[in-house]
Design a protein around this motif. Structure first.
Motif, PDB file in Angstrom:
ATOM      1  N   VAL A 235       0.848  -1.187   0.000  1.00 24.67           N
ATOM      2  CA  VAL A 235       0.000   0.000   0.000  1.00 24.67           C
ATOM      3  C   VAL A 235       0.888   1.243   0.000  1.00 24.67           C
ATOM      4  O   VAL A 235       1.871   1.310   0.744  1.00 24.67           O
ATOM      5  CB  VAL A 235      -0.934  -0.003   1.223  1.00 24.67           C
ATOM      6  N   GLN A 236       0.546   2.226  -0.816  1.00 24.50           N
ATOM      7  CA  GLN A 236       1.397   3.413  -0.974  1.00 24.50           C
ATOM      8  C   GLN A 236       1.010   4.579  -0.076  1.00 24.50           C
ATOM      9  O   GLN A 236       1.702   5.609  -0.055  1.00 24.50           O
ATOM     10  CB  GLN A 236       1.387   3.858  -2.437  1.00 24.50           C
ATOM     11  N   ASP A 237      -0.061   4.449   0.679  1.00 28.40           N
ATOM     12  CA  ASP A 237      -0.476   5.485   1.628  1.00 28.40           C
ATOM     13  C   ASP A 237       0.102   5.142   2.999  1.00 28.40           C
ATOM     14  O   ASP A 237      -0.275   4.124   3.599  1.00 28.40           O
ATOM     15  CB  ASP A 237      -2.004   5.544   1.703  1.00 28.40           C
ATOM     16  N   PRO A 238       1.029   5.956   3.530  1.00 25.83           N
ATOM     17  CA  PRO A 238       1.643   5.623   4.819  1.00 25.83           C
ATOM     18  C   PRO A 238       0.638   5.435   5.945  1.00 25.83           C
ATOM     19  O   PRO A 238       0.896   4.659   6.878  1.00 25.83           O
ATOM     20  CB  PRO A 238       2.560   6.826   5.095  1.00 25.83           C
ATOM     21  N   ALA A 239      -0.490   6.127   5.872  1.00 23.11           N
ATOM     22  CA  ALA A 239      -1.479   6.032   6.943  1.00 23.11           C
ATOM     23  C   ALA A 239      -2.278   4.732   6.893  1.00 23.11           C
ATOM     24  O   ALA A 239      -2.924   4.369   7.875  1.00 23.11           O
ATOM     25  CB  ALA A 239      -2.434   7.224   6.879  1.00 23.11           C
ATOM     26  N   ARG A 240      -2.246   4.037   5.753  1.00 27.18           N
ATOM     27  CA  ARG A 240      -3.052   2.821   5.606  1.00 27.18           C
ATOM     28  C   ARG A 240      -2.218   1.583   5.280  1.00 27.18           C
ATOM     29  O   ARG A 240      -2.757   0.512   5.032  1.00 27.18           O
ATOM     30  CB  ARG A 240      -4.088   3.015   4.484  1.00 27.18           C
TER      31      ARG A 240
END
Length: 438
Positions: A235-240
């Motif tokens: 996943v490329q979103d650090p928050a997810r």
């Protein structure tokens, strides 16, 4: 509370000391008197703890090399770490970044403990660390020299810089710690195994042990090796990207860094006038999962019970659990089931601050132990950043949203390593009476 004696089962530390009559006698639990943290959440202990309480994630795009060709492009990196500012220049050329981080953490831990190694008997000071990848980046560069040029281009220090025991050896040499030294190579579980070994060494004569671990495998070679497990999040979103125990969990992110701890014999620490004590090492146990297809399940619940037995505690006397939190659904499910089996459904607060840093392998469990000691000091359970709620069927009280103030006398740290390693460590508040002590 159960009655603990030195004749009780001792899954972790081995035989207890015996009196002249051959009867086992109670001993005081070793104390942790110094912490040295070098982590994505901060290159020192105070910054790390503030970041943890603030829930400030250190996960972001890898900058140590160009991650564009790889499916995993996020990780936890130690911010602003300059080896030349914290490591002797000659050692920078001879060792890997993983050892640089370890040397810096050891120096900080000694300063925090107020220890001058030159003033203590050299053979009563020991070093035992955890390692997972060894000197990956150093090794990569030397292999590039070999394949792109010839063997003559490979430096002599390749023979030691990549080696798993390099950090232990360099700390021992730098600080004149000539007692028993070693390294535990048990992936993420190794940090707890190293601390467990430090207790064994104290019980067999060492007065001070430098223990814990660091790791630094954020290079193309290191990342490629990690990808082979199939457990990293893409996943490329650090928050997810790293959501353990969450319904959207899809793997974990890697990181670098860790923590070193000064563990001392309690009497020796008092005799030298130790500045402070973070906590006591009350119990430890290790286990190994059976191979897939064997028909036998994971042994984590048994390992946790063994650590509690070793500490002389009942499950209800544990105030917080620092979870392994792999972020892989099957592994999360197994860990949640083990905790519910031992403690009861949602019976003890569970937290996983490693969602702020990624998994640090050889340094991860040591950092969890350091964070748990800080929680005991400040009577606050740090929260888990990222997950929205435990997935359906996960019967755990996952601490979310904000830190949870609570009276903390004991903390359990759980760690599992790739391939079946698992370990459990019980820490106690320094001012709380330890079971079985005279």
């Amino acid at each position: 509370m159960t009655t603990a004696t030195e004749s009780a089962p001792r899954p972790g530390p081995g035989p207890a000391p015996m009196s002249a009559t051959g009867v086992t006698t109670a001993v005081r639990a070793p104390v942790v008197t110094g912490l040295g943290v070098v982590a994505p959440t901060g290159a020192d202990t105070a910054t790390h703890w503030a970041s943890v309480l603030d829930g400030a994630s250190a996960l972001g795009r890898i900058t140590l090399f160009d991650p564009s060709p790889y499916p995993v492009r996020l990780a936890g990196q130690v911010p602003g770490f300059a080896a030349k500012e914290r490591v002797p220049s000659r050692l920078i050329q001879q060792t890997d970044r993983w050892t640089h981080l370890g040397l810096a953490a050891a120096e900080a831990a000694l300063a925090d403990a107020g220890v001058q190694p030159g003033e203590l008997p050299e053979y009563e000071m020991a070093v035992v660390t955890a390692s997972s990848s060894g000197g990956t980046e150093f090794g990569q560069h030397e292999m590039e020299n070999l394949y792109q040029h010839s063997p003559e281009w490979v430096g002599a220090y390749q023979s030691i810089a990549w080696f798993y025991a390099a950090t232990t050896g360099q700390i021992s040499i730098r600080h004149g710690m000539r007692g028993p030294c070693g390294v535990l190579c048990c992936e993420q579980a190794g940090g707890l195994d190293a601390i467990g070994q430090s207790r064994r060494l104290v019980r067999t004569g060492a007065k001070l042990v430098m223990t814990g671990g660091t790791d630094a495998s954020l290079c193309p070679y290191g990342l490629t090796a990690q990808l082979s497990t199939g457990q990293l999040s893409t996943v490329q979103d650090p928050a997810r990207a790293y959501l353990p125990f969450d319904a959207e969990a899809g793997g974990y992110l890697p990181g670098e860094g860790g923590a070193l701890l000064v563990v001392e014999d309690a009497d020796a620490a008092e005799a030298r006038g130790a500045q402070h004590r973070y906590g006591r090492i009350l119990g430890y146990a290790a286990g190994f999962d059976p191979p897939p297809g064997s028909g036998r399940g994971p042994v984590l619940a048994r390992t946790v019970r063994a650590a509690l037995t070793d500490a002389g505690l009942e499950p209800g006397e544990v105030d917080v659990v620092f979870a392994d939190a792999l972020g892989v659904p099957a592994a999360d499910r197994a860990e949640a089931a083990a905790l519910a089996e031992v403690f009861g459904p949602r019976a003890v607060p569970v937290t996983a601050p490693k969602t702020l840093t990624g998994r640090l392998y050889g340094g991860g469990a040591a950092l969890d132990a350091a964070t748990a000691l800080l929680a005991l000091r400040d009577q606050t359970i740090p929260h888990t950043v990222g997950p929205a709620a435990p997935a359906p069927g996960y019967e755990i009280d996952l601490v979310l949203g904000e830190p949870r103030p609570r009276e903390l006398r004991t903390a359990l740290v759980v760690a599992r390593g790739y391939g079946g390693f698992n370990a459990a460590l019980v820490l106690g508040h320094p001012d709380a009476p330890a079971p079985g002590e005279k």
